[in-house]
Design an enzyme around this catalytic site. Sequence first.
Site, PDB file in Angstrom:
ATOM      1  CE  LYS A   1      -1.947   1.677   4.185  1.00 31.07           C
ATOM      2  NZ  LYS A   1      -1.305   2.881   4.502  1.00 31.07           N
ATOM      3  CG  ASN A   2       2.537   2.674   3.508  1.00 28.39           C
ATOM      4  OD1 ASN A   2       1.403   2.916   3.376  1.00 28.39           O
ATOM      5  ND2 ASN A   2       2.995   2.424   4.592  1.00 28.39           N
TER       6      ASN A   2
ATOM      7  NE  ARG B   1      -2.212  12.293   8.013  1.00 31.92           N
ATOM      8  CZ  ARG B   1      -1.142  12.999   7.602  1.00 31.92           C
ATOM      9  NH1 ARG B   1      -0.556  12.354   6.670  1.00 31.92           N
ATOM     10  NH2 ARG B   1      -0.824  14.008   8.028  1.00 31.92           N
TER      11      ARG B   1
ATOM     12  CB  CYS C   1      -5.136  10.123  11.290  1.00 28.94           C
ATOM     13  SG  CYS C   1      -3.395   9.341  11.501  1.00 28.94           S
TER      14      CYS C   1
ATOM     15  NE  ARG D   1       0.552  10.032   9.986  1.00 25.91           N
ATOM     16  CZ  ARG D   1       0.407   9.061   9.258  1.00 25.91           C
ATOM     17  NH1 ARG D   1      -1.005   8.462   9.703  1.00 25.91           N
ATOM     18  NH2 ARG D   1       1.077   8.728   8.443  1.00 25.91           N
ATOM     19  N   PRO D   2       1.465  16.542  10.998  1.00 25.91           N
ATOM     20  CG  PRO D   2       3.175  17.834  11.829  1.00 25.91           C
ATOM     21  CD  PRO D   2       2.540  16.441  12.100  1.00 25.91           C
ATOM     22  CB  ILE D   3       1.732  18.287   5.560  1.00 27.37           C
ATOM     23  CG1 ILE D   3       0.662  19.311   5.604  1.00 27.37           C
ATOM     24  CG2 ILE D   3       1.058  16.880   5.359  1.00 27.37           C
ATOM     25  CD1 ILE D   3      -0.094  19.675   4.227  1.00 27.37           C
ATOM     26  CG  ASP D   4       6.062  20.871   9.401  1.00 29.40           C
ATOM     27  OD1 ASP D   4       5.434  19.837   9.372  1.00 29.40           O
ATOM     28  OD2 ASP D   4       7.098  21.177   9.983  1.00 29.40           O
ATOM     29  CG  LEU D   5       9.134  18.087   7.732  1.00 31.37           C
ATOM     30  CD1 LEU D   5       9.509  16.893   8.241  1.00 31.37           C
ATOM     31  CD2 LEU D   5      10.268  19.244   7.944  1.00 31.37           C
TER      32      LEU D   5
ATOM     33  CG  ASP E   1       3.907   1.530   9.553  1.00 36.66           C
ATOM     34  OD1 ASP E   1       3.163   2.379  10.351  1.00 36.66           O
ATOM     35  OD2 ASP E   1       3.778   1.553   8.421  1.00 36.66           O
TER      36      ASP E   1
ATOM     37  CB  ILE F   1       7.545   7.355  14.397  1.00 33.32           C
ATOM     38  CG1 ILE F   1       9.093   6.684  14.340  1.00 33.32           C
ATOM     39  CG2 ILE F   1       7.216   7.910  13.052  1.00 33.32           C
ATOM     40  CD1 ILE F   1       9.586   6.286  13.119  1.00 33.32           C
TER      41      ILE F   1
ATOM     42  NE  ARG G   1      -6.681   3.400   6.033  1.00 35.48           N
ATOM     43  CZ  ARG G   1      -5.983   3.569   7.006  1.00 35.48           C
ATOM     44  NH1 ARG G   1      -6.129   3.244   8.373  1.00 35.48           N
ATOM     45  NH2 ARG G   1      -4.824   3.911   6.834  1.00 35.48           N
TER      46      ARG G   1
HETATM   47  C1  UD1 Z   1       4.751   6.821   6.119  1.00 37.75           C
HETATM   48  C2  UD1 Z   1       3.741   5.685   6.068  1.00 37.75           C
HETATM   49  C3  UD1 Z   1       3.302   5.359   7.494  1.00 37.75           C
HETATM   50  C4  UD1 Z   1       4.379   5.030   8.456  1.00 37.75           C
HETATM   51  C5  UD1 Z   1       5.380   6.343   8.553  1.00 37.75           C
HETATM   52  C6  UD1 Z   1       6.490   6.333   9.256  1.00 37.75           C
HETATM   53  C7  UD1 Z   1       2.649   5.865   4.005  1.00 37.75           C
HETATM   54  C8  UD1 Z   1       1.513   6.067   3.070  1.00 37.75           C
HETATM   55  N1  UD1 Z   1       2.753   5.861   5.146  1.00 37.75           N
HETATM   56  O1  UD1 Z   1       3.877   7.782   6.650  1.00 37.75           O
HETATM   57  O2  UD1 Z   1       2.478   3.900   7.378  1.00 37.75           O
HETATM   58  O3  UD1 Z   1       4.035   4.633   9.825  1.00 37.75           O
HETATM   59  O4  UD1 Z   1       5.504   6.715   7.099  1.00 37.75           O
HETATM   60  O5  UD1 Z   1       7.237   5.001   8.957  1.00 37.75           O
HETATM   61  O6  UD1 Z   1       3.770   5.618   3.383  1.00 37.75           O
HETATM   62  N2  UD1 Z   1       6.017  14.694  10.223  1.00 37.75           N
HETATM   63  C9  UD1 Z   1       6.180  16.289  10.463  1.00 37.75           C
HETATM   64  N3  UD1 Z   1       5.863  17.105   9.371  1.00 37.75           N
HETATM   65  C10 UD1 Z   1       5.899  16.671   8.219  1.00 37.75           C
HETATM   66  C11 UD1 Z   1       5.959  15.314   7.866  1.00 37.75           C
HETATM   67  C12 UD1 Z   1       5.877  14.456   8.978  1.00 37.75           C
HETATM   68  O7  UD1 Z   1       6.271  16.472  11.792  1.00 37.75           O
HETATM   69  O8  UD1 Z   1       5.608  17.235   7.075  1.00 37.75           O
HETATM   70  C13 UD1 Z   1       6.112  13.804  11.445  1.00 37.75           C
HETATM   71  C14 UD1 Z   1       4.890  12.884  11.616  1.00 37.75           C
HETATM   72  O9  UD1 Z   1       3.913  13.507  12.385  1.00 37.75           O
HETATM   73  C15 UD1 Z   1       5.625  11.605  12.372  1.00 37.75           C
HETATM   74  C16 UD1 Z   1       6.990  11.742  11.510  1.00 37.75           C
HETATM   75  O10 UD1 Z   1       7.224  12.947  11.057  1.00 37.75           O
HETATM   76  O11 UD1 Z   1       5.520  12.045  13.349  1.00 37.75           O
HETATM   77  C17 UD1 Z   1       6.922  10.547  10.675  1.00 37.75           C
HETATM   78  O12 UD1 Z   1       6.023  11.013   9.480  1.00 37.75           O
HETATM   79  P1  UD1 Z   1       6.489  10.448   8.030  1.00 37.75           P
HETATM   80  O13 UD1 Z   1       7.799   9.813   7.782  1.00 37.75           O
HETATM   81  O14 UD1 Z   1       6.172  11.596   7.270  1.00 37.75           O
HETATM   82  O15 UD1 Z   1       5.377   9.577   7.796  1.00 37.75           O
HETATM   83  P2  UD1 Z   1       4.221   9.409   6.652  1.00 37.75           P
HETATM   84  O16 UD1 Z   1       4.866   9.614   5.198  1.00 37.75           O
HETATM   85  O17 UD1 Z   1       2.894  10.107   7.029  1.00 37.75           O
END
Ligand code: UD1
Length: 432
Positions: free
Chosen positions: A22-23, A96, A120, A125-129, A311, A333, A403
């Site tokens: 899936k990922n 998401r 969630c 789970r912010p998307i700032d990065l 995971d 994480i 899912r």
């Molecule tokens: C992906 C996986 C998820 C897995 C996770 C960590 C997919 C679809 N999902 O999620 O199954 O659990 O990697 O291995 O591939 N963060 C920020 N800002 C950002 C982005 C992330 O602060 O802009 C934080 C998140 O809140 C979290 C950490 O960074 O605490 C890791 O997140 P990230 O590696 O981005 O995970 P996802 O890509 O969301």
Amino acid sequence: MSDFLICGGTPLEGSIQIHGAKNAALPILAASVLHQGVSVLENMPDLKDIETMLRILKELGTEVKTEENHKGRAVFVDTSGMTKPRVPSHLVKEVRSSIFLIGPILATLGQVDIEFPGGCEIGKRPIDLHLKGLRALGAEITEEDGLIHAAAKELIGTEILLDYPSVGATENIMMAAVKAKGTTVIRNAAREPEIVDLERYLHRMGAKISGAGTDTVTIQGTAFLRKHVKHTIMADRIVAGTMLAAGAITGGEVMVKGAEEETLLPVLKCLTQAGCQIKTENEGLFLSAKNRILRKIPHLVTLPYPGFPTDMQPQICTFLSLCQGRSTVEETIFENRFEYSKELNKMGANIKIRENTAVIEGVEALRGARVKAKDLRGGAALVLAGLAAEGMTTVEEIKHIERGYERLERMLKNLGANIERVGRITERSGNE
Ligand code: UD1
């Protein structure tokens, strides 16, 4: 609403084939808009999140067709008619990973509008990065009332240092940079195998990328991408790890076809340290826990790849709850990933959560109970508990589990488990 009914106590035996990841599939589907052509994606898992992503692609103006063949399920995506920069808001909340579309649509159409995906069950789970990376490439981004608008006449390659090796941010920036002018270097990039699969797919498209799987990914922008691409999605390492844990917790012997040793090293280390025997064979990984005494493992910490995967944390904690002695597992994480432990304690487990650490006292046996899945992997962990428990377990809210696991009950039945899915199928929403 559907439930799993499990009559526990049977050691799992036999072999199963692991479905596509899936990922890996979700970012690859998003990346398909980059070449405005036809992608044939084989080994595509049949999961709700994937279905939602395909619906989004259709609403954006692409054509989608699915077909079963000898390699499993293939999806044909023709993105040549994609003209709409607005990701449909009613679907963004369902999956998401729709956030993966921001980079590729921006790179292709010069603008994109998308709803903020929000947090969630497992964390904020912010998307700032993601946004910081796209801004560094030259995108103008505004956020208003939960709507993100990004625009750029042209994206320009640059050097981006991620504050944290986020999987999603690495993938989004990689995809946007494929068509940028000049070279982009992502430092402190995430190294997950799914990023390598995305790189493989983009290579087939003609993108010039190197370094996926290391902490430095280099993308040389190009305007010339192939119109026809064929790619096979990698096997799901988390599903593979879950099946190995199912074999281990039931004291069984399982052959997990498609499981790759290299992508599961910390999980395999943990299972062998506890007392399981694992062999790498041509087709996959073989695990035996038959007649073995299983013992605690020293402190385990979830970390970005190649560390122990978050995971797999719930499944391994569940396994450890039946190993002799005290184990501790620290989650670094996601801030809210121990919810399942309350349900597990109802089944007789002895898990205490101290801040971000689970203190697990091994118990002799778990007993069947009625429990509720609250998120994807936590739900899978409850199924594992049910397989090992004495008596009947009902796992409710299995929409979360489905899912990420394609027909889980069928996979487990193939291994001899006594599990039934009861009730009717309802809508599921994707947040991992
Ligand atoms: C992906 C996986 C998820 C897995 C996770 C960590 C997919 C679809 N999902 O999620 O199954 O659990 O990697 O291995 O591939 N963060 C920020 N800002 C950002 C982005 C992330 O602060 O802009 C934080 C998140 O809140 C979290 C950490 O960074 O605490 C890791 O997140 P990230 O590696 O981005 O995970 P996802 O890509 O969301």
